[in-house]
Design an enzyme around this catalytic site. Sequence first.
Site, PDB file in Angstrom:
ATOM      1  CE  LYS A   1      -4.306  -1.893   1.642  1.00 15.75           C
ATOM      2  NZ  LYS A   1      -4.036  -3.224   2.234  1.00 15.75           N
TER       3      LYS A   1
HETATM    4  C1  LIG Z   1      -4.766  -4.306   1.822  1.00 14.80           C
HETATM    5  C2  LIG Z   1      -4.092  -5.605   1.844  1.00 14.80           C
HETATM    6  C3  LIG Z   1      -4.531  -6.671   1.039  1.00 14.80           C
HETATM    7  C4  LIG Z   1      -5.753  -6.564   0.182  1.00 14.80           C
HETATM    8  O1  LIG Z   1      -5.571  -5.696  -0.908  1.00 14.80           O
HETATM    9  P1  LIG Z   1      -6.852  -5.154  -1.702  1.00 14.80           P
HETATM   10  O2  LIG Z   1      -6.310  -4.220  -2.715  1.00 14.80           O
HETATM   11  O3  LIG Z   1      -7.707  -4.468  -0.680  1.00 14.80           O
HETATM   12  O4  LIG Z   1      -7.527  -6.340  -2.274  1.00 14.80           O
HETATM   13  C5  LIG Z   1      -3.783  -7.828   1.039  1.00 14.80           C
HETATM   14  N1  LIG Z   1      -2.708  -7.974   1.831  1.00 14.80           N
HETATM   15  C6  LIG Z   1      -2.268  -6.993   2.627  1.00 14.80           C
HETATM   16  C7  LIG Z   1      -1.074  -7.222   3.483  1.00 14.80           C
HETATM   17  C8  LIG Z   1      -2.936  -5.778   2.659  1.00 14.80           C
HETATM   18  O5  LIG Z   1      -2.498  -4.798   3.456  1.00 14.80           O
END
Ligand SMILES: *Cc1c(COP(=O)(O)O)cnc(C)c1O
Length: 443
Positions: free
Chosen positions: A107
Amino acid sequence: MLYHSLENHKKLVSFEHAVLKGLAPDGSLYFPEKIPILKRKFIQNLIKYDIYTLAMEIIAPYLGKDIPEESIYSIIYNTLNFSFPLQRIHENIYVLELFHGPTLSFKDVGAKFMAECLSYFSKKIEKQVTVLVATSGDTGGAVAKGFHKKSGIEVIILYPYKGVSSLQEKQITSLGDNIYALEIKGDFDDCQNMVKKAFLDKEILKKYILTSANSINIARWLPQMFYYFLAYRQIEEENKELIFSVPSGNFGNICAGMMSEKMGLPVKYFIASTNKNDTIPRFLKTEKYHPISVQRTISNAMDISNPSNFSRIWYLYKKNMFQLRKKLSSYRFTDEETLAIIEMVWKEHKYILEPHGAIGYLGLRQYLKKIKDPFLGTMAVFLETAHPIKFIDHLPLFLREEISVPEQGKILLSSNSKKIKTIQIPNDYNILKNWLIERQRHQ
Ligand SMILES: *Cc1c(COP(=O)(O)O)cnc(C)c1O
């Protein structure tokens, strides 16, 4: 490039408008009016470009003329300041490590890119922008870090009571300054619903320029395409198509992958791997979209039952189940299966998975079992979306000692003494609303 809402194709808005609004006025998500196709020659020669030039080719068409080219380049330069290594764990299977950024999850890419864009726009309009964001764990940390001390921007993060790991909570609550953390007595879907309501609330909009930093925001969602291309660029074998398995919660990450494929990246197939929150695996099977209440799991960043970005995927495939099934499968896994595969991968490959990446790997294996000659012309990649240190509390004891703690983790682990600043709010939209309105009065 212009954007329309998924519900209303007539009204087109600019990139700047869509980023500043987050959500369209009808409550649905923004989507680009067309998807640019990259030249074959470019895709076949990715290795010849440095990562910034490559990212520029991918993203510049989406920004139109809203940000001048030099500024886009510096946004990219500031975003992609860590590595995205592809590790081979089996002859034909790679893991794409997306956890080398400042808060140790994928993210960081979207959060940083968006913070840079917003900072550009906030200067331009000379107004304070408030980012209101719901998190299932990692968004909060990435957004807090990406936006910390950015002038003209304040960030309000809603996270579910007892729904995030202790390291995640520290990342959200320890920075202070322009970052405010609200612990909501509910689950992620409750947080996301409150945020969506606030965006449509006229009384709040009178007092705030409000936007979201969830993957519903195009500036968070689109840059996630970068690392799908970066994965392809690192595959050693030539002329292979890829199979991607993506651990999915809100489905923003996988949706960015599916956009990359539409832009020309050679991807044969996608697997959306989920935990017990399996609205999408059920939908693909039964064609009934029926979210039920969220179940807590050890892969808590995916404890989401109504994934916002699925509407984008559905639109991308023209709401046609037959077409979608040709490109996408979705499987769900339990915590027990997750822990078992973590242990197995450690024993067989000496590689440490955390629960989300483990689910990605499980999904990939499930898919590979089903098809004949799975590696004929293909290579498989699953995404490891966070560093194991973030989920150390959920890992088997014998593995915990094996994890080497990266610098970014050391700082957080050592900030034990740092005061956690959080405000508790009941699961009631009106209380959030009053809090938002009251605090403006005192400023
Ligand atoms: C946010 C997150 C996900 C999911 O990603 P999306 O884009 O919401 O499907 C998977 N793994 C981790 C570690 C995350 O922080």
